[in-house]
Motif scaffolding. Structure first.
Motif, short mmCIF file in Angstrom:
data_model
loop_
_atom_site.label_atom_id
_atom_site.label_comp_id
_atom_site.label_asym_id
_atom_site.label_seq_id
_atom_site.Cartn_x
_atom_site.Cartn_y
_atom_site.Cartn_z
N THR A 65 36.85 44.24 45.04
CA THR A 65 36.96 43.08 45.92
C THR A 65 35.64 42.76 46.62
OG1 THR A 65 37.70 44.51 47.73
CG2 THR A 65 39.41 43.50 46.34
N PRO A 168 35.71 36.84 50.46
CA PRO A 168 36.60 36.24 51.46
C PRO A 168 37.65 35.34 50.83
CG PRO A 168 34.61 34.94 51.29
CD PRO A 168 34.46 36.08 50.30
N ARG A 169 38.65 35.00 51.60
CA ARG A 169 39.62 34.01 51.15
C ARG A 169 38.96 32.63 51.09
NH1 ARG A 169 42.73 37.51 54.15
NH2 ARG A 169 42.21 36.48 56.12
N ARG A 170 38.10 32.36 52.06
CA ARG A 170 37.40 31.09 52.12
C ARG A 170 36.16 31.27 52.99
NH1 ARG A 170 42.79 28.68 55.05
NH2 ARG A 170 42.81 30.15 56.79
N SER A 191 33.51 32.51 57.70
CA SER A 191 34.33 33.11 56.65
C SER A 191 35.67 33.56 57.22
CB SER A 191 33.62 34.30 55.99
OG SER A 191 33.68 35.45 56.82
N ASP A 192 36.64 33.55 56.36
CA ASP A 192 37.97 34.08 56.67
C ASP A 192 38.29 35.06 55.56
OD1 ASP A 192 40.56 34.58 57.43
OD2 ASP A 192 41.36 32.66 56.75
N GLY A 193 38.21 36.35 55.88
CA GLY A 193 38.33 37.35 54.83
C GLY A 193 38.97 38.63 55.30
#
Length: 266
Positions: A65, A168-170, A191-193
């Motif tokens: 990941t 990250p997710r986004r 970032s959103d992770g």
């Protein structure tokens, strides 16, 4: 430029040995900051240890990941990498916007991080994604790596080998460029992770930093609307011929909001 000894080690062990034996030596990665400083006699190393032949420090791979980028990988290689574009498109876009073609083809990830210019783009990506900087002796979390203007947690004889970026997710990065240098007057990486919402700001202060108030707002609602009315204290920000601290303070939430919109649209 003052005279110096030039060394081109065949492996990392040789590089580390030479660096430890010569306290006034400097590592040469891309040279996009060091060589101009030497020409102006702002830096006068006794030895230049060229890392260009160390294949082990180059390359990009997806490891579970995370995306692992070798320290001697150029900005252009990161920007063109299909693996980076697929896993962390914001990182590829950031690399593609650094400097000009010469800088992108010669400059390296490790060189940028070790130099830690206050307006460089890569520190925002490392801090904004919560990456881990790997060296020839340890791993350093992003939050502990950047200490101040041109200052990092690296020991004088420590060598960056790679950086591991969590996927990250986004995420998105936006910068307001100084037109001549293309450095960031202000750059914001959002970032959103795996580590939650992170917002890293470059170009605004003496060193890249996290905007905790913006992180808290986006943690509650990841949208540009969550940042409406948000203000930033200019007291600790830079003022120079290009922009005042107040202007930079205004830009931070504006760019953060635009970055969130871009991340949601990606």
């Amino acid at each position: 430029m003052k005279s110096f000894n030039y060394r081109r080690p065949a492996d990392l062990a040789d590089a580390a040995k030479w660096l430890a034996a010569h306290p006034e030596a400097r590592l040469l990665a891309g040279g996009q900051s060091l060589l101009p400083a030497m020409k102006l006699q702002l830096a006068a190393p006794s030895d230049l240890i060229d890392l260009g032949a160390l294949a082990a420090l180059k390359g990009i791979r997806v490891d579970g990941t995370q995306v692992v980028v070798g320290a001697m990988t150029s900005h252009a290689e990161v920007a063109a990498s299909s693996e980076v574009r697929r896993a962390i498109p914001a990182l590829a876009a950031l690399a593609d916007g650094i400097g000009d073609r010469q800088v992108r083809n010669r400059g390296t990830l490790g060189g940028s991080l070790a130099n830690n210019d206050p307006a460089a783009c890569y520190p925002a990506a490392v801090l904004g994604l919560g990456a881990v900087v790997r060296t020839d002796r340890r791993e350093i979390a992003a939050d502990a790596f950047f200490l101040g203007m041109y200052e990092t947690a690296l020991a004088p004889d420590e060598i960056i080998t790679a950086v591991a970026f969590p996927v990250p997710r986004r995420a998105a990065y936006l910068k307001f460029r100084q037109p001549a240098s293309r450095f960031a007057l202000v750059g914001v990486f959002v970032s959103d992770g795996p580590q939650g919402v992170r917002v890293a700001v470059t170009g605004a202060g003496p060193c890249v930093f996290r905007a905790s108030a913006l992180e808290a707002a986006l943690g509650r609602q990841f949208s540009a609307d969550a940042l409406r009315g948000t203000t930033f204290d200019p007291a600790t920000l830079n003022s120079d011929m290009h922009a005042s601290a107040e202007y930079r303070a205004h830009l931070i939430p504006v760019l953060a909001g635009r970055a969130v919109t871009a991340a949601l649209a990606a």
